[in-house]
Design a protein around this motif. Structure first.
Motif, short mmCIF file in Angstrom:
data_model
loop_
_atom_site.label_atom_id
_atom_site.label_comp_id
_atom_site.label_asym_id
_atom_site.label_seq_id
_atom_site.Cartn_x
_atom_site.Cartn_y
_atom_site.Cartn_z
N ASN A 13 -1.55 6.34 -19.89
CA ASN A 13 -1.39 7.73 -20.70
C ASN A 13 -2.32 8.62 -20.10
O ASN A 13 -3.53 8.41 -19.82
N ARG A 15 -2.53 13.35 -19.31
CA ARG A 15 -2.31 14.58 -19.75
C ARG A 15 -1.83 15.55 -18.70
O ARG A 15 -2.40 15.31 -17.52
N HIS A 18 -0.09 22.31 -17.29
CA HIS A 18 0.51 23.57 -16.66
C HIS A 18 -0.34 24.71 -16.42
O HIS A 18 -1.30 25.05 -16.96
N LYS A 24 0.95 18.69 -21.64
CA LYS A 24 2.07 17.50 -22.14
C LYS A 24 1.23 16.42 -21.60
O LYS A 24 0.79 16.01 -20.90
N TRP A 25 1.38 15.48 -22.79
CA TRP A 25 1.15 14.26 -22.85
C TRP A 25 2.20 13.05 -22.23
O TRP A 25 3.34 13.38 -22.57
N VAL A 26 1.78 12.23 -21.25
CA VAL A 26 2.87 11.32 -20.53
C VAL A 26 2.26 10.00 -20.63
O VAL A 26 1.32 9.69 -20.76
N HIS A 27 3.36 9.26 -20.56
CA HIS A 27 3.08 7.78 -20.43
C HIS A 27 3.92 7.09 -19.08
O HIS A 27 5.08 7.55 -19.20
N GLN A 28 3.25 6.71 -18.36
CA GLN A 28 3.68 6.01 -17.01
C GLN A 28 3.46 4.87 -16.90
O GLN A 28 2.60 4.05 -17.47
N TYR A 48 7.41 8.94 -18.80
CA TYR A 48 7.93 9.59 -20.28
C TYR A 48 7.03 10.75 -20.70
O TYR A 48 5.72 10.60 -20.71
N ASP A 49 7.70 11.65 -21.30
CA ASP A 49 6.85 12.85 -22.23
C ASP A 49 6.94 12.47 -23.50
O ASP A 49 7.87 12.15 -24.15
N THR A 51 4.75 13.95 -25.68
CA THR A 51 3.77 14.98 -26.11
C THR A 51 4.16 15.22 -27.83
O THR A 51 2.82 15.33 -28.58
N GLU A 52 5.14 14.86 -28.31
CA GLU A 52 5.44 15.08 -29.80
C GLU A 52 5.14 13.74 -30.26
O GLU A 52 5.10 13.00 -30.85
#
Length: 52
Positions: A13, A15, A18, A24-28, A48-49, A51-52
């Protein structure tokens, strides 16, 4: 992971910031794939985004 002889997978996980400052927080999820010749120099993954 690169030096291991086994097919491995990892999850991270993190961020991405930009240039506008938006975060944006992402899970790879990614894995090493063993080739037909026995070498493991290929990787596959998805991001995967979350963020929310």
């Amino acid at each position: 992971m690169r030096e291991s002889p086994y097919n491995l997978s990892r999850e991270l996980n993190f961020r991405i910031i930009h240039k506008s400052g938006r975060i944006k927080w992402v899970h790879q999820i990614y894995q090493k794939i063993k080739g037909q010749d026995g070498r493991s120099d290929k990787y596959q993954g998805v991001i995967y985004d979350v963020t929310e």
